[in-house]
Design a protein around this motif. Sequence first.
Motif, PDB file in Angstrom:
ATOM      1  N   GLU A 469      -1.237  -4.007 -11.244  1.00  8.19           N
ATOM      2  CA  GLU A 469      -2.210  -3.612 -10.233  1.00  8.19           C
ATOM      3  C   GLU A 469      -1.539  -3.285  -8.896  1.00  8.19           C
ATOM      4  OE1 GLU A 469      -5.208  -6.557  -9.756  1.00  8.19           O
ATOM      5  OE2 GLU A 469      -6.345  -5.921 -11.524  1.00  8.19           O
ATOM      6  N   PHE A 470      -2.180  -2.386  -8.151  1.00  7.42           N
ATOM      7  CA  PHE A 470      -1.710  -2.084  -6.798  1.00  7.42           C
ATOM      8  C   PHE A 470      -1.765  -3.354  -5.952  1.00  7.42           C
ATOM      9  CE2 PHE A 470      -2.065  -0.283  -2.494  1.00  7.42           C
ATOM     10  CZ  PHE A 470      -1.035   0.647  -2.518  1.00  7.42           C
ATOM     11  N   GLY A 471      -2.838  -4.090  -6.053  1.00  7.81           N
ATOM     12  CA  GLY A 471      -2.918  -5.433  -5.499  1.00  7.81           C
ATOM     13  C   GLY A 471      -3.240  -5.497  -4.021  1.00  7.81           C
ATOM     14  N   LEU A 472      -3.799  -6.635  -3.629  1.00  6.71           N
ATOM     15  CA  LEU A 472      -4.192  -6.854  -2.238  1.00  6.71           C
ATOM     16  C   LEU A 472      -2.984  -6.939  -1.319  1.00  6.71           C
ATOM     17  CD1 LEU A 472      -6.488  -7.415  -0.231  1.00  6.71           C
ATOM     18  CD2 LEU A 472      -6.265  -9.852  -0.778  1.00  6.71           C
ATOM     19  N   ALA A 473      -1.915  -7.587  -1.750  1.00  6.44           N
ATOM     20  CA  ALA A 473      -0.736  -7.749  -0.902  1.00  6.44           C
ATOM     21  C   ALA A 473      -0.116  -6.396  -0.573  1.00  6.44           C
ATOM     22  CB  ALA A 473       0.286  -8.651  -1.590  1.00  6.44           C
ATOM     23  N   ARG A 474       0.024  -5.535  -1.573  1.00  7.00           N
ATOM     24  CA  ARG A 474       0.587  -4.205  -1.326  1.00  7.00           C
ATOM     25  C   ARG A 474      -0.347  -3.393  -0.430  1.00  7.00           C
ATOM     26  NH1 ARG A 474       1.648  -3.174  -6.134  1.00  7.00           N
ATOM     27  NH2 ARG A 474       3.917  -3.309  -6.216  1.00  7.00           N
ATOM     28  N   PHE A 478       0.806  -2.167   3.334  1.00  5.99           N
ATOM     29  CA  PHE A 478       0.859  -0.734   3.624  1.00  5.99           C
ATOM     30  C   PHE A 478       0.209  -0.449   4.972  1.00  5.99           C
ATOM     31  CE2 PHE A 478      -0.228   3.682   3.518  1.00  5.99           C
ATOM     32  CZ  PHE A 478       0.700   4.297   2.685  1.00  5.99           C
ATOM     33  N   ILE A 479      -0.981  -1.018   5.217  1.00  4.58           N
ATOM     34  CA  ILE A 479      -1.685  -0.773   6.484  1.00  4.58           C
ATOM     35  C   ILE A 479      -0.888  -1.324   7.665  1.00  4.58           C
ATOM     36  CG2 ILE A 479      -3.771  -1.326   7.801  1.00  4.58           C
ATOM     37  CD1 ILE A 479      -5.307  -1.321   5.194  1.00  4.58           C
ATOM     38  N   ILE A 480      -0.337  -2.530   7.513  1.00  6.19           N
ATOM     39  CA  ILE A 480       0.416  -3.153   8.610  1.00  6.19           C
ATOM     40  C   ILE A 480       1.666  -2.347   8.939  1.00  6.19           C
ATOM     41  CG2 ILE A 480       1.788  -5.177   9.240  1.00  6.19           C
ATOM     42  CD1 ILE A 480      -0.262  -6.876   7.720  1.00  6.19           C
ATOM     43  N   ARG A 481       2.409  -1.927   7.935  1.00 12.33           N
ATOM     44  CA  ARG A 481       3.658  -1.183   8.176  1.00 12.33           C
ATOM     45  C   ARG A 481       3.390   0.148   8.847  1.00 12.33           C
ATOM     46  NH1 ARG A 481       5.860   0.806   4.256  1.00 12.33           N
ATOM     47  NH2 ARG A 481       4.545   0.155   2.505  1.00 12.33           N
ATOM     48  N   HIS A 482       2.398   0.863   8.384  1.00 13.75           N
ATOM     49  CA  HIS A 482       2.135   2.177   8.962  1.00 13.75           C
ATOM     50  C   HIS A 482       1.524   2.073  10.350  1.00 13.75           C
ATOM     51  CE1 HIS A 482       3.023   3.491   4.912  1.00 13.75           C
ATOM     52  NE2 HIS A 482       3.021   4.737   5.331  1.00 13.75           N
ATOM     53  N   HIS A 483       0.800   0.999  10.619  1.00  9.26           N
ATOM     54  CA  HIS A 483       0.330   0.769  11.982  1.00  9.26           C
ATOM     55  C   HIS A 483       1.515   0.506  12.909  1.00  9.26           C
ATOM     56  CE1 HIS A 483      -2.047  -0.497  15.383  1.00  9.26           C
ATOM     57  NE2 HIS A 483      -1.475  -1.686  15.377  1.00  9.26           N
ATOM     58  N   GLU A 491      -4.526   8.934   9.730  1.00  6.43           N
ATOM     59  CA  GLU A 491      -3.330   9.302   8.965  1.00  6.43           C
ATOM     60  C   GLU A 491      -2.856   8.142   8.100  1.00  6.43           C
ATOM     61  OE1 GLU A 491      -0.194  11.439   7.366  1.00  6.43           O
ATOM     62  OE2 GLU A 491      -2.072  12.064   8.317  1.00  6.43           O
ATOM     63  N   THR A 492      -2.983   6.909   8.602  1.00  3.50           N
ATOM     64  CA  THR A 492      -2.635   5.738   7.790  1.00  3.50           C
ATOM     65  C   THR A 492      -3.495   5.683   6.534  1.00  3.50           C
ATOM     66  OG1 THR A 492      -1.889   4.443   9.697  1.00  3.50           O
ATOM     67  CG2 THR A 492      -2.572   3.218   7.751  1.00  3.50           C
ATOM     68  N   LEU A 493      -4.803   5.901   6.673  1.00  4.25           N
ATOM     69  CA  LEU A 493      -5.684   5.867   5.508  1.00  4.25           C
ATOM     70  C   LEU A 493      -5.414   7.033   4.565  1.00  4.25           C
ATOM     71  CD1 LEU A 493      -9.188   4.646   6.718  1.00  4.25           C
ATOM     72  CD2 LEU A 493      -7.223   3.358   5.913  1.00  4.25           C
ATOM     73  N   ARG A 494      -5.113   8.192   5.102  1.00  2.31           N
ATOM     74  CA  ARG A 494      -4.779   9.339   4.236  1.00  2.31           C
ATOM     75  C   ARG A 494      -3.576   9.005   3.367  1.00  2.31           C
ATOM     76  NH1 ARG A 494      -1.707  14.043   3.631  1.00  2.31           N
ATOM     77  NH2 ARG A 494      -0.166  13.215   5.078  1.00  2.31           N
ATOM     78  N   ARG A 495      -2.557   8.428   3.976  1.00  3.96           N
ATOM     79  CA  ARG A 495      -1.353   8.088   3.216  1.00  3.96           C
ATOM     80  C   ARG A 495      -1.604   6.933   2.255  1.00  3.96           C
ATOM     81  NH1 ARG A 495       3.897   8.947   7.191  1.00  3.96           N
ATOM     82  NH2 ARG A 495       3.164  10.890   8.161  1.00  3.96           N
ATOM     83  N   LEU A 496      -2.464   5.990   2.667  1.00  4.43           N
ATOM     84  CA  LEU A 496      -2.774   4.865   1.794  1.00  4.43           C
ATOM     85  C   LEU A 496      -3.432   5.343   0.499  1.00  4.43           C
ATOM     86  CD1 LEU A 496      -3.266   1.853   1.110  1.00  4.43           C
ATOM     87  CD2 LEU A 496      -5.390   2.018   2.434  1.00  4.43           C
ATOM     88  N   VAL A 497      -4.459   6.166   0.618  1.00  5.02           N
ATOM     89  CA  VAL A 497      -5.177   6.619  -0.566  1.00  5.02           C
ATOM     90  C   VAL A 497      -4.275   7.475  -1.447  1.00  5.02           C
ATOM     91  CG1 VAL A 497      -7.124   7.995  -1.363  1.00  5.02           C
ATOM     92  CG2 VAL A 497      -7.423   6.435   0.545  1.00  5.02           C
ATOM     93  N   HIS A 498      -3.419   8.284  -0.837  1.00  2.00           N
ATOM     94  CA  HIS A 498      -2.483   9.076  -1.640  1.00  2.00           C
ATOM     95  C   HIS A 498      -1.466   8.172  -2.339  1.00  2.00           C
ATOM     96  CE1 HIS A 498      -3.265  13.020   0.786  1.00  2.00           C
ATOM     97  NE2 HIS A 498      -4.311  12.609   0.092  1.00  2.00           N
ATOM     98  N   ALA A 499      -1.065   7.079  -1.673  1.00  2.00           N
ATOM     99  CA  ALA A 499      -0.153   6.128  -2.314  1.00  2.00           C
ATOM    100  C   ALA A 499      -0.816   5.459  -3.513  1.00  2.00           C
ATOM    101  CB  ALA A 499       0.300   5.080  -1.297  1.00  2.00           C
ATOM    102  N   VAL A 500      -2.098   5.146  -3.377  1.00  2.00           N
ATOM    103  CA  VAL A 500      -2.834   4.558  -4.507  1.00  2.00           C
ATOM    104  C   VAL A 500      -2.897   5.550  -5.666  1.00  2.00           C
ATOM    105  CG1 VAL A 500      -5.090   3.715  -5.272  1.00  2.00           C
ATOM    106  CG2 VAL A 500      -4.184   3.013  -3.050  1.00  2.00           C
ATOM    107  N   LEU A 501      -3.133   6.819  -5.357  1.00  2.00           N
ATOM    108  CA  LEU A 501      -3.177   7.841  -6.401  1.00  2.00           C
ATOM    109  C   LEU A 501      -1.836   7.961  -7.114  1.00  2.00           C
ATOM    110  CD1 LEU A 501      -5.274  10.680  -4.712  1.00  2.00           C
ATOM    111  CD2 LEU A 501      -5.796   9.594  -6.895  1.00  2.00           C
TER     112      LEU A 501
END
Length: 552
Positions: A469-474, A478-483, A491-501
């Motif tokens: 699983e992608f998991g809660l920790a990952r 992801f949000i903390i690092r990109h912030h 842009e953080t959310l755009r990259r997050l969703v693409h990372a999940v994909l």
Amino acid sequence: MTLARTKSEATGAEQTRGRRSQPAGRAIVLGSERLLRRCLDFPPARDPAHDHCQTSRLGLAPPTASASSWPSNWLKAASISSSTPRTANDCKVQSNRSEQQAPQPSDPSPRMPQQTDAQKGCRSMDLEREAGGRRMLAGLLAASHLTPIDRLPYVVADHAQAAGFTQVLLYLGDLQRRVLRLLAGEAESQGHETELQIDGTTPGRAYQYGHILPAGPTKSSGTSWWVPLLDGTERLGVLYVEAEQDDDRTQEDMDRLAALLALMIVSKRTSSDTLAKLGRTERLSLAAEMQWNLMPPSTYADGRVVISASMEPAYRISGDAYEYAIDGPLAHLSIFDAMGHDTAAGLCAALALGACRNARRTGAGLVAKSEAVEAALIEQYGDHRYATGILATLDTRTGMLSWVNRGHHQPLIIRGSRWSTHLECPPSHPMGTDLGVEVITCREQLEPGDRIVLYTDGVTEARSPGGEEFGLARFTDFIIRHHADGLPVPETLRRLVHAVLVYHNGTLQDDATVLLCEWLGPSAEATDQASALAGLPDEHFQQHSEHRSRRP
């Protein structure tokens, strides 16, 4: 006697020639001075004296007189002519000279500098360009009422010339925010790419970070730029602009043009299939067609909050929905996950969203809103359909967050880009099941800078090809690092969703939705931090624009 007379006549002639030689030399200098004055008085392009004018502007001596013989007023005129402005860049050089020559604070008796002809010329040029920018905006505003979206590129080209823009192209982002696509007729598209990648390109960086970026030299002597296209804080795309000048006035006019065009595009969006088709790179499912038309803009910001959301798979979304709304000092946040992954799930989510909005706009509280959603689902589906969700309200005056949990994942709080935790609240039953579990309102006091994250299980439960699983920790990391990298929230959310994909090998089996809200403080007017977080144009440029708008 004859010899003496001859000698006397020769001497007299020589003296006459000597007396005449001095006025002749002075006449040459005075004539050159008159010629220079002709150069300063806007000489015609093909003036026969052009070569002498160029010599004078360079500060060179006339061909028949040495520099040491120039009168002082001739030298002063030559100095003025060498700095006479011809372009905005000349004015920039002149301004720098004026600053260097300004009286120092230590001068016991500083005198106010007199405005030179060059400075007057720059002022006149600036006023003329300012008027051109106003004509551009006024013309576009007048045309906006009756201009269909497919005619917009042609109308923009006509009016942008008044501000010195020789070409303007509009690129709009697609539904997944992967590419920028050209809105143009056949004439405009010639010689320009019709689709640009967002990742790894200069126009993509302008879109991602909200910066005005140079696009490089043009075929003519001008410059070109990529300008973010924003409706409020919602990213629509970018403009490609070719300009005759390269200075602050140009950037101000480009920024204002982009703001007006964004408003024009959004005003036509709900009635334009041209825009709808341009934003799609593949066909939408029926449920996705319904869902996207119900969603609010993906980003909102003021001095108190920054809100951003993202949904995937964008072309096959079905049972997920998000909602936010501002009501005075209150920010309402909701996320829903309806049972199933088909069109029926989309209908269920749409009904839940509509019931929530309807109850909220009649003054219902959190518990009453969730009960209104449940009542609507039971009336329509009996006990065959349900939806989980979080309904929350943030009081921006105090930072107090209130919420109810209807069988959903607990909200996540990220504080200071250092740690994260779930907010605990006893969950009630999913809406539509009518199980009779008490609905409890929970509360949490936030600190300025806290980020509240609502999400559906498609984010954390996305699996790699190996089954992990992608998991809660990952997800939170992801949000903390990109912030911490200084990325704008959307842009953080755009990259997050693409990372999940990518993690799920490009295809999600469940809807994945994220709604993020950062509380900044109680003041709606303190917008500097919100501007940076939402990815608006550079702060120093905004301050400069405000300063320029206050000038006399």
